[in-house]
Design an enzyme around this catalytic site. Structure first.
Site, PDB file in Angstrom:
ATOM      1  N   ASP A   1     -70.079  11.666  64.202  1.00 35.60           N
ATOM      2  CA  ASP A   1     -69.667  11.313  62.836  1.00 35.60           C
ATOM      3  C   ASP A   1     -70.078   9.899  62.423  1.00 35.60           C
ATOM      4  OD1 ASP A   1     -67.830  10.174  64.525  1.00 35.60           O
ATOM      5  OD2 ASP A   1     -66.082  10.690  63.307  1.00 35.60           O
TER       6      ASP A   1
ATOM      7  N   HIS B   1     -67.852  10.337  82.509  1.00 36.83           N
ATOM      8  CA  HIS B   1     -69.127  10.626  81.847  1.00 36.83           C
ATOM      9  C   HIS B   1     -69.852  11.868  82.347  1.00 36.83           C
ATOM     10  CE1 HIS B   1     -68.536   6.737  80.006  1.00 36.83           C
ATOM     11  NE2 HIS B   1     -69.438   7.106  79.125  1.00 36.83           N
TER      12      HIS B   1
ATOM     13  N   THR C   1     -72.041  16.294  69.488  1.00 36.83           N
ATOM     14  CA  THR C   1     -71.081  15.473  70.221  1.00 36.83           C
ATOM     15  C   THR C   1     -70.187  16.393  71.039  1.00 36.83           C
ATOM     16  OG1 THR C   1     -69.053  14.155  70.001  1.00 36.83           O
ATOM     17  CG2 THR C   1     -69.728  15.342  68.042  1.00 36.83           C
ATOM     18  N   ILE C   2     -69.861  15.991  72.248  1.00 31.71           N
ATOM     19  CA  ILE C   2     -69.006  16.853  73.070  1.00 31.71           C
ATOM     20  C   ILE C   2     -67.574  16.893  72.527  1.00 31.71           C
ATOM     21  CG2 ILE C   2     -70.374  16.452  75.166  1.00 31.71           C
ATOM     22  CD1 ILE C   2     -67.909  14.741  76.158  1.00 31.71           C
ATOM     23  N   ASP C   3     -67.250  15.973  71.603  1.00 31.53           N
ATOM     24  CA  ASP C   3     -65.873  15.904  71.086  1.00 31.53           C
ATOM     25  C   ASP C   3     -65.528  17.037  70.115  1.00 31.53           C
ATOM     26  OD1 ASP C   3     -65.925  13.528  72.498  1.00 31.53           O
ATOM     27  OD2 ASP C   3     -66.249  12.276  70.728  1.00 31.53           O
TER      28      ASP C   3
ATOM     29  N   VAL D   1     -88.856  19.620  65.517  1.00 31.65           N
ATOM     30  CA  VAL D   1     -90.301  19.350  65.598  1.00 31.65           C
ATOM     31  C   VAL D   1     -91.116  20.637  65.417  1.00 31.65           C
ATOM     32  CG1 VAL D   1     -92.152  18.547  67.127  1.00 31.65           C
ATOM     33  CG2 VAL D   1     -89.979  17.284  67.010  1.00 31.65           C
TER      34      VAL D   1
ATOM     35  N   ARG E   1     -76.370   2.645  69.966  1.00 35.34           N
ATOM     36  CA  ARG E   1     -75.443   2.261  68.909  1.00 35.34           C
ATOM     37  C   ARG E   1     -76.058   1.005  68.301  1.00 35.34           C
ATOM     38  NH1 ARG E   1     -71.095   5.915  69.880  1.00 35.34           N
ATOM     39  NH2 ARG E   1     -70.862   6.315  72.079  1.00 35.34           N
TER      40      ARG E   1
ATOM     41  N   LYS F   1     -43.597  28.156  92.140  1.00 37.33           N
ATOM     42  CA  LYS F   1     -44.971  27.682  91.989  1.00 37.33           C
ATOM     43  C   LYS F   1     -45.045  26.258  92.537  1.00 37.33           C
ATOM     44  CE  LYS F   1     -48.218  28.079  88.186  1.00 37.33           C
ATOM     45  NZ  LYS F   1     -48.333  28.386  86.783  1.00 37.33           N
TER      46      LYS F   1
ATOM     47  N   ARG G   1     -70.504  14.436  79.801  1.00 41.73           N
ATOM     48  CA  ARG G   1     -71.568  14.333  78.792  1.00 41.73           C
ATOM     49  C   ARG G   1     -72.930  14.764  79.325  1.00 41.73           C
ATOM     50  NH1 ARG G   1     -70.206   9.195  75.513  1.00 41.73           N
ATOM     51  NH2 ARG G   1     -72.230   8.427  76.130  1.00 41.73           N
TER      52      ARG G   1
ATOM     53  N   GLY H   1     -62.919  13.136  74.613  1.00 43.42           N
ATOM     54  CA  GLY H   1     -62.715  13.726  73.283  1.00 43.42           C
ATOM     55  C   GLY H   1     -62.336  12.717  72.232  1.00 43.42           C
ATOM     56  N   ARG H   2     -62.264  11.453  72.641  1.00 41.51           N
ATOM     57  CA  ARG H   2     -61.823  10.375  71.735  1.00 41.51           C
ATOM     58  C   ARG H   2     -60.525  10.775  71.031  1.00 41.51           C
ATOM     59  NH1 ARG H   2     -66.588   7.523  68.637  1.00 41.51           N
ATOM     60  NH2 ARG H   2     -66.622   9.481  67.547  1.00 41.51           N
TER      61      ARG H   2
ATOM     62  N   GLY I   1     -73.256   8.704  70.906  1.00 38.52           N
ATOM     63  CA  GLY I   1     -73.143   9.173  72.289  1.00 38.52           C
ATOM     64  C   GLY I   1     -74.049  10.372  72.498  1.00 38.52           C
TER      65      GLY I   1
ATOM     66  N   ASP J   1     -65.644  17.037  66.934  1.00 37.73           N
ATOM     67  CA  ASP J   1     -64.715  16.452  65.954  1.00 37.73           C
ATOM     68  C   ASP J   1     -65.348  16.220  64.576  1.00 37.73           C
ATOM     69  OD1 ASP J   1     -66.457  14.461  66.697  1.00 37.73           O
ATOM     70  OD2 ASP J   1     -64.938  12.930  67.019  1.00 37.73           O
TER      71      ASP J   1
HETATM   72  P1  ATP Z   1     -70.110   9.949  69.198  1.00 40.32           P
HETATM   73  O1  ATP Z   1     -69.220  10.869  68.396  1.00 40.32           O
HETATM   74  O2  ATP Z   1     -70.708  10.630  70.346  1.00 40.32           O
HETATM   75  O3  ATP Z   1     -69.494   8.626  69.531  1.00 40.32           O
HETATM   76  P2  ATP Z   1     -71.321   8.784  66.880  1.00 40.32           P
HETATM   77  O4  ATP Z   1     -72.514   9.194  66.114  1.00 40.32           O
HETATM   78  O5  ATP Z   1     -69.992   8.935  66.188  1.00 40.32           O
HETATM   79  O6  ATP Z   1     -71.360   9.586  68.233  1.00 40.32           O
HETATM   80  P3  ATP Z   1     -71.165   5.901  66.635  1.00 40.32           P
HETATM   81  O7  ATP Z   1     -71.369   4.826  67.640  1.00 40.32           O
HETATM   82  O8  ATP Z   1     -69.876   5.950  65.917  1.00 40.32           O
HETATM   83  O9  ATP Z   1     -71.499   7.275  67.374  1.00 40.32           O
HETATM   84  O10 ATP Z   1     -72.319   5.770  65.518  1.00 40.32           O
HETATM   85  C1  ATP Z   1     -73.693   5.659  65.883  1.00 40.32           C
HETATM   86  C2  ATP Z   1     -74.395   4.653  65.025  1.00 40.32           C
HETATM   87  O11 ATP Z   1     -74.316   5.031  63.643  1.00 40.32           O
HETATM   88  C3  ATP Z   1     -73.810   3.231  65.043  1.00 40.32           C
HETATM   89  O12 ATP Z   1     -74.247   2.480  66.139  1.00 40.32           O
HETATM   90  C4  ATP Z   1     -74.332   2.667  63.737  1.00 40.32           C
HETATM   91  O13 ATP Z   1     -75.647   2.212  63.894  1.00 40.32           O
HETATM   92  C5  ATP Z   1     -74.323   3.874  62.813  1.00 40.32           C
HETATM   93  N1  ATP Z   1     -73.117   3.839  61.960  1.00 40.32           N
HETATM   94  C6  ATP Z   1     -71.866   4.191  62.278  1.00 40.32           C
HETATM   95  N2  ATP Z   1     -71.004   3.979  61.272  1.00 40.32           N
HETATM   96  C7  ATP Z   1     -71.736   3.455  60.257  1.00 40.32           C
HETATM   97  C8  ATP Z   1     -71.450   2.995  58.924  1.00 40.32           C
HETATM   98  N3  ATP Z   1     -70.228   3.036  58.426  1.00 40.32           N
HETATM   99  N4  ATP Z   1     -72.478   2.495  58.208  1.00 40.32           N
HETATM  100  C9  ATP Z   1     -73.722   2.450  58.690  1.00 40.32           C
HETATM  101  N5  ATP Z   1     -74.059   2.853  59.931  1.00 40.32           N
HETATM  102  C10 ATP Z   1     -73.100   3.338  60.708  1.00 40.32           C
END
Ligand code: ATP
Length: 319
Positions: free
Chosen positions: A103, A249, A125-127, A24, A72, A213, A252, A170-171, A11, A129
């Site tokens: 994560d 959204h 991530t805005i979460d 960079v 993703r 209140k 975000r 925040g999932r 995200g 977490d």
């Molecule tokens: P957000 O916290 O904002 O959702 P995120 O990084 O946790 O962000 P995810 O969709 O969980 O978002 O992961 C992003 C990408 O990381 C996935 O689309 C996938 O390509 C890769 N990924 C996630 N888990 C795994 C895993 N166990 N093995 C390999 N690749 C992974």
């Protein structure tokens, strides 16, 4: 290290661009070539690479979203996908990769490191977490967005003597709801780490109405239940009428706060330093105002606890 890659994944979060800029510019400052990889892990598999220059990241520090775009990638979840990604990196002479994301993206990076690619992960991530860091990039901006929304909702709530439920993202984590609830002066905060029973919410509403209140704001984290669901429960169980505001959204988006830009710049630069120093699998974060680098595996081995004193305090302050 002569050449590194950088991507944003998962995200999007405000401040990703500031982190990218730092990666960079710091790499070029250190005479390391940098390749920008578009569309997260999908772009790694498809070879969507571009050699970046100083100007490639000009005028982006203030922009929300990510110029590298994010995705993703289900293909990256397969061994064949990751092998292809690693082969593409090696063919380009890229020895290390900076991954800016949440994560799930960190997990992907850990899997990629098995193929001999060094990885440095920057939490965005805005979460908020991610284990091992007190702050992730994007959290502060989202927090300000939510508090601003609560302020506006409070104006209308008090004019019409209404009870408002504000559903916050925040999932599975309650950080955003807790911080925003405390910062916005909410009467009740409902988070996954300590789900408040509906009867306790009702009790608090009763107490505040008894002392005259007429309006209330209840913040509920999406990880507990939807605002609509809570509204329905309050109606069914206590005949309490509420209005629901789902922020969605918009939380975000937006220009990153100054704080998010600063931590993004520091995290991004540190990620490059760690790769340069020969680290193979590392996560970047903040502890006690210091930028730290720690083993990426640690992110998945434990779970940081929310500061429950904040929840206690919010209850004491909104009696
Ligand atoms: P957000 O916290 O904002 O959702 P995120 O990084 O946790 O962000 P995810 O969709 O969980 O978002 O992961 C992003 C990408 O990381 C996935 O689309 C996938 O390509 C890769 N990924 C996630 N888990 C795994 C895993 N166990 N093995 C390999 N690749 C992974």
């Amino acid at each position: 290290m002569k050449k590194i890659g950088v991507l944003t994944s998962g995200g999007d979060a405000p401040g990703m661009n500031a982190a990218l800029r730092a990666v960079v510019r710091k790499a070029l400052f250190e005479d390391i070539e940098v390749v920008g990889i578009y569309q997260g892990y999908d772009g790694l598999i498809k070879g969507e690479f571009e050699l970046f220059e100083l100007g490639s990241v000009g005028d982006i520090i203030q922009r929300g979203g990510t110029i590298l775009r994010s995705a993703r990638s289900p293909e990256f979840m397969t061994e064949a996908g990751r092998q292809k990604a690693a082969d593409n990196l090696k063919a380009e002479g890229i020895e290390g990769l900076v991954v800016i994301g949440g994560d799930g993206s960190f997990r992907g990076a850990l899997e990629l490191s098995v193929y001999g690619i060094a990885v440095a992960c920057v939490p965005a991530t805005i979460d908020n977490d991610i284990t091992g860091t007190e702050f992730t990039i994007g959290f502060d901006t989202a927090l300000n967005t939510v508090v601003e929304a609560i302020d506006k909702i409070r104006d209308t709530a008090s004019s019409h003597e209404r009870i408002f439920i504000v559903e916050v993202m925040g999932r599975d984590a309650g950080d955003l709801a807790l911080w925003a609830g405390l910062g916005g002066g909410a009467e009740s905060i409902i988070i996954p780490e300590e789900p408040l029973a509906v009867n306790e919410v009702v009790e608090r509403l009763k107490q505040s109405s008894e002392r005259g209140k007429q309006h209330s704001v209840i913040v509920v984290a999406e990880g507990v239940m939807s605002g609509d669901k809570l509204s329905q429960l309050l109606k069914e169980e206590a005949d309490v009428e509420t209005r629901v505001s789902v922020l969605g959204h918009m939380q975000r988006g937006g220009s990153p706060s100054a704080r998010d830009r600063v931590i993004a710049s520091r995290y991004g630069a540190r990620a490059v330093e760690e790769l340069q120093a020969g680290q193979q699998t590392v996560a970047i974060g903040m502890r006690n105002h210091q930028i730290v680098a720690y083993p990426l595996q640690d992110v998945f081995e434990t779970k940081d606890c929310l500061d429950m004193e904040m929840l206690k305090l919010s209850k004491e302050l909104s009696i």
